[in-house]
Design a protein around this motif. Structure first.
Motif, PDB file in Angstrom:
ATOM      1  N   PHE A 254       3.580  -7.109   8.405  1.00 38.02           N
ATOM      2  CA  PHE A 254       2.612  -6.155   7.696  1.00 38.02           C
ATOM      3  C   PHE A 254       2.628  -4.714   8.270  1.00 38.02           C
ATOM      4  N   SER A 255       2.097  -3.757   7.521  1.00 43.39           N
ATOM      5  CA  SER A 255       2.349  -2.384   7.913  1.00 43.39           C
ATOM      6  C   SER A 255       0.924  -2.081   8.921  1.00 43.39           C
ATOM      7  N   GLN A 256       0.904  -1.173   9.448  1.00 42.42           N
ATOM      8  CA  GLN A 256      -0.093  -0.824  10.271  1.00 42.42           C
ATOM      9  C   GLN A 256      -1.296  -0.496   9.515  1.00 42.42           C
ATOM     10  N   HIS A 257      -1.436   0.096   8.527  1.00 42.90           N
ATOM     11  CA  HIS A 257      -2.709   0.624   7.659  1.00 42.90           C
ATOM     12  C   HIS A 257      -2.558  -0.067   6.200  1.00 42.90           C
ATOM     13  N   ILE A 258      -3.541  -0.808   6.140  1.00 47.48           N
ATOM     14  CA  ILE A 258      -3.795  -1.623   4.819  1.00 47.48           C
ATOM     15  C   ILE A 258      -5.060  -1.181   4.390  1.00 47.48           C
ATOM     16  N   SER A 259      -5.466  -0.780   3.247  1.00 52.47           N
ATOM     17  CA  SER A 259      -6.303  -0.073   2.602  1.00 52.47           C
ATOM     18  C   SER A 259      -7.479  -1.444   2.097  1.00 52.47           C
ATOM     19  N   ASP A 260      -8.669  -0.744   1.961  1.00 54.61           N
ATOM     20  CA  ASP A 260      -9.607  -1.885   1.731  1.00 54.61           C
ATOM     21  C   ASP A 260      -9.587  -2.378   0.456  1.00 54.61           C
TER      22      ASP A 260
ATOM     23  N   THR B  61      16.492  -2.131   6.108  1.00 47.65           N
ATOM     24  CA  THR B  61      16.023  -0.443   6.109  1.00 47.65           C
ATOM     25  C   THR B  61      15.380  -0.024   5.003  1.00 47.65           C
ATOM     26  N   PHE B  62      15.635  -0.330   3.936  1.00 42.94           N
ATOM     27  CA  PHE B  62      15.153   0.301   2.593  1.00 42.94           C
ATOM     28  C   PHE B  62      13.543  -0.240   2.588  1.00 42.94           C
ATOM     29  N   ALA B  63      13.384  -1.711   2.923  1.00 43.49           N
ATOM     30  CA  ALA B  63      11.889  -2.012   2.863  1.00 43.49           C
ATOM     31  C   ALA B  63      11.036  -1.423   3.927  1.00 43.49           C
ATOM     32  N   ARG B  64      11.591  -1.323   5.152  1.00 49.84           N
ATOM     33  CA  ARG B  64      10.833  -0.302   5.947  1.00 49.84           C
ATOM     34  C   ARG B  64      10.395   1.017   5.567  1.00 49.84           C
ATOM     35  N   SER B  65      11.392   1.841   4.890  1.00 50.38           N
ATOM     36  CA  SER B  65      11.173   3.130   4.576  1.00 50.38           C
ATOM     37  C   SER B  65      10.059   3.022   3.412  1.00 50.38           C
ATOM     38  N   LEU B  66       9.854   1.865   2.630  1.00 51.44           N
ATOM     39  CA  LEU B  66       8.866   1.790   1.682  1.00 51.44           C
ATOM     40  C   LEU B  66       7.715   1.667   2.188  1.00 51.44           C
ATOM     41  N   LEU B  67       7.259   1.174   3.443  1.00 48.28           N
ATOM     42  CA  LEU B  67       5.952   0.604   3.696  1.00 48.28           C
ATOM     43  C   LEU B  67       5.048   1.920   4.004  1.00 48.28           C
ATOM     44  N   GLU B  68       3.911   1.500   3.456  1.00 49.82           N
ATOM     45  CA  GLU B  68       2.545   2.346   3.274  1.00 49.82           C
ATOM     46  C   GLU B  68       2.869   3.753   2.491  1.00 49.82           C
ATOM     47  N   LYS B  69       3.929   3.801   1.620  1.00 56.12           N
ATOM     48  CA  LYS B  69       4.097   4.659   0.611  1.00 56.12           C
ATOM     49  C   LYS B  69       3.960   4.186  -0.732  1.00 56.12           C
ATOM     50  N   PRO B  70       3.648   5.326  -1.685  1.00 61.67           N
ATOM     51  CA  PRO B  70       3.499   4.868  -3.199  1.00 61.67           C
ATOM     52  C   PRO B  70       4.884   4.716  -3.651  1.00 61.67           C
ATOM     53  N   ILE B  71       4.867   3.937  -4.793  1.00 61.08           N
ATOM     54  CA  ILE B  71       6.290   3.516  -5.532  1.00 61.08           C
ATOM     55  C   ILE B  71       5.713   3.858  -6.994  1.00 61.08           C
ATOM     56  N   SER B  72       6.648   4.577  -7.327  1.00 63.55           N
ATOM     57  CA  SER B  72       6.481   4.907  -8.847  1.00 63.55           C
ATOM     58  C   SER B  72       7.143   4.068  -9.603  1.00 63.55           C
ATOM     59  N   VAL B  73       6.606   4.004 -10.960  1.00 65.29           N
ATOM     60  CA  VAL B  73       7.344   3.110 -11.927  1.00 65.29           C
ATOM     61  C   VAL B  73       8.653   3.790 -12.290  1.00 65.29           C
ATOM     62  N   LYS B  74       8.796   5.046 -12.455  1.00 67.54           N
ATOM     63  CA  LYS B  74       9.918   5.688 -12.847  1.00 67.54           C
ATOM     64  C   LYS B  74      11.219   5.453 -11.657  1.00 67.54           C
ATOM     65  N   ASP B  75      10.934   5.134 -10.568  1.00 70.31           N
ATOM     66  CA  ASP B  75      11.852   4.578  -9.621  1.00 70.31           C
ATOM     67  C   ASP B  75      12.372   3.184  -9.847  1.00 70.31           C
ATOM     68  N   LEU B  76      11.693   2.572 -10.689  1.00 70.76           N
ATOM     69  CA  LEU B  76      12.307   1.376 -11.238  1.00 70.76           C
ATOM     70  C   LEU B  76      12.817   1.221 -12.372  1.00 70.76           C
ATOM     71  N   PHE B  77      11.855   1.823 -13.623  1.00 75.27           N
ATOM     72  CA  PHE B  77      12.743   1.701 -14.903  1.00 75.27           C
ATOM     73  C   PHE B  77      12.984   3.046 -15.505  1.00 75.27           C
ATOM     74  N   SER B  78      13.773   2.904 -16.635  1.00 78.22           N
ATOM     75  CA  SER B  78      13.974   4.294 -17.301  1.00 78.22           C
ATOM     76  C   SER B  78      13.833   3.984 -18.766  1.00 78.22           C
ATOM     77  N   GLU B  79      14.150   4.987 -19.534  1.00 77.99           N
ATOM     78  CA  GLU B  79      14.028   4.869 -21.004  1.00 77.99           C
ATOM     79  C   GLU B  79      15.384   4.008 -21.636  1.00 77.99           C
ATOM     80  N   ASN B  80      15.092   3.470 -22.604  1.00 80.78           N
ATOM     81  CA  ASN B  80      16.358   2.701 -23.254  1.00 80.78           C
ATOM     82  C   ASN B  80      16.530   1.356 -22.679  1.00 80.78           C
ATOM     83  N   GLU B  81      15.739   1.114 -21.431  1.00 81.09           N
ATOM     84  CA  GLU B  81      16.303  -0.018 -20.644  1.00 81.09           C
ATOM     85  C   GLU B  81      15.540  -1.296 -21.240  1.00 81.09           C
ATOM     86  N   MET B  82      16.078  -2.437 -21.064  1.00 77.10           N
ATOM     87  CA  MET B  82      15.556  -3.741 -21.575  1.00 77.10           C
ATOM     88  C   MET B  82      14.847  -4.560 -20.417  1.00 77.10           C
TER      89      MET B  82
END
Length: 388
Positions: free
Chosen positions: A106-112, A195-216
């Motif tokens: 788990f990351s160091q800081h976890i929100s309420d 390495t990728f997972a560690r870089s994401l810890l405690e950071k916001p993940i946006s929906v546009k990082d995953l999905f794009s227009e015209n995608e199924m």
């Protein structure tokens, strides 16, 4: 009864048994897309809330089709998808009995918001969840053990997933508990995934990082609940004749004398709705960003208007964060949490590969007949009101 048929297709599908209330409110991803190491590391799922529906006008671009170069009006669903936050990394190993969790960090800081999910009653709890985790990140011995866990993940694990949670404070809904899910990382070697997972810890993940227009994509959620319903409503069985004794919305014969029990395939009254469902191949028509006042504008309709219709979405309100516009309907009522997953299939059909160009997005009020698209248009037509 001269032309009475004695055989007919059965009413209702047995493929969705048992028709009972879902144990979980959030849609569960039961299988993630197949991993391809040649691709860069990426996440495969996300969560959002269903806001409501509207309709769009577009020109079909499908050579050979009768509707090619013709305008069609289609229903679309808006799903609000504020950023999610990564709070942990889970490593899985292969065993003879399937996958098993090997290490969780788990990351160091976890929100309420996230901690609330670990308690039944937050108000009466001591709110001590994951205090040891934070201490572990602070001292040297703890850091060494965390590094050792990550090293073991790289050495032994075959699947790496990230623990992510939603941010209820951004939804403006009444819930305060965050929804938590494991999201699988696909692409790259195991060391790259960690390495990728560690870089994401405690950071916001946006929906546009995953999905794009015209995608199924695929959507997973729990349908709208209807409570206890009879056989006619629940299974679509034929109503009995008018003069039937003791009611006509029934099944006349629920089985033969022997075997002297009711067969599992006979329609019976019971729970209808609030079932877990997965719907595949929903096309993304638009990925909206937070604060965009032209999120409902198109190349043909240059009016500055946001995606929220006049008067807001029914029983939901304003869209203030990122959103996805999906073709067609989505399971569940408004405000229901929906899990969005990358497609499991390789798409080759023309309808899946078609590039969508929207001509018009309707933002008229959904409360009435909706004559006006924007507040400025209404004022220009109606003139100043007494309250103005």
């Amino acid at each position: 009864m001269s032309h009475r048929k004695f055989k007919a297709p059965r009413h209702g599908s047995l493929g969705f048994l048992p028709r009972k209330r879902c144990a979980r409110h959030r849609g569960k991803v039961k299988s993630f897309p197949k991993d391809d190491k040649s691709k860069p590391c990426h996440l495969t799922a996300f969560m959002g809330h269903k806001a409501g529906m509207t309709h769009i006008l577009r020109e079909v671009d499908r050579v050979g089709s009768r509707s090619h170069k013709k305008e069609v009006v289609e229903a679309v669903t808006i799903i609000e998808t504020p950023p999610m936050v990564a709070v942990g990394v889970v490593g899985y190993i292969e065993t003879p009995r399937g996958m098993r969790t090997f290490k969780t960090v788990f990351s160091q800081h976890i929100s309420d918001e996230c901690k609330r999910r670990f308690y039944k009653n937050w108000y009466r709890s001591k709110k001590k969840a994951h205090t040891r985790t934070a201490q572990k990140w602070a001292d040297e011995d703890g850091k060494k053990s965390i590094e050792a866990d990550f090293a073991k993940m790289v050495k032994y694990c075959t699947v790496i997933r990230v623990l992510c949670h939603t941010q209820p404070k951004l939804f403006k809904l009444q819930e305060k508990k965050a929804n938590i899910m494991e999201i699988q990382i696909n692409g790259g070697e195991i060391a790259d995934k960690v390495t990728f997972a560690r870089s994401l810890l405690e950071k916001p993940i946006s929906v546009k990082d995953l999905f794009s227009e015209n995608e199924m994509i695929d959507i997973i959620g729990v349908t709208r609940g209807h409570g206890f319903k009879g056989v006619t409503y629940r299974w679509g069985t034929k109503k009995l004749p008018r003069k039937t004794h003791k009611g006509l919305r029934k099944v006349a014969c629920i089985g033969a004398w022997h075997p002297s029990k009711v067969c599992w395939s006979v329609p019976r009254a019971g729970q209808f709705g609030y079932h877990h469902r997965t719907e595949v191949n929903k096309k993304v028509y638009r990925v909206g960003t937070k604060g965009d006042q032209k999120s409902a504008s198109t190349a043909f309709d240059l009016t500055d208007k946001p995606i929220t219709p006049m008067g807001g979405f029914h029983h939901y309100g304003q869209i203030n964060e990122d959103f996805l516009m999906l073709k067609g309907c989505v399971m569940g009522p408004r405000k229901r949490v929906i899990t969005l997953r990358k497609s499991l299939l390789v798409h080759t059909k023309r309808s899946a590969l078609e590039k969508i160009s929207l001509k018009f997005i309707d933002t008229a009020s959904k409360w009435g007949h909706g004559r006006f698209q924007t507040d400025a248009e209404k004022k220009a037509f109606m003139g100043l009101l007494k309250k103005d």
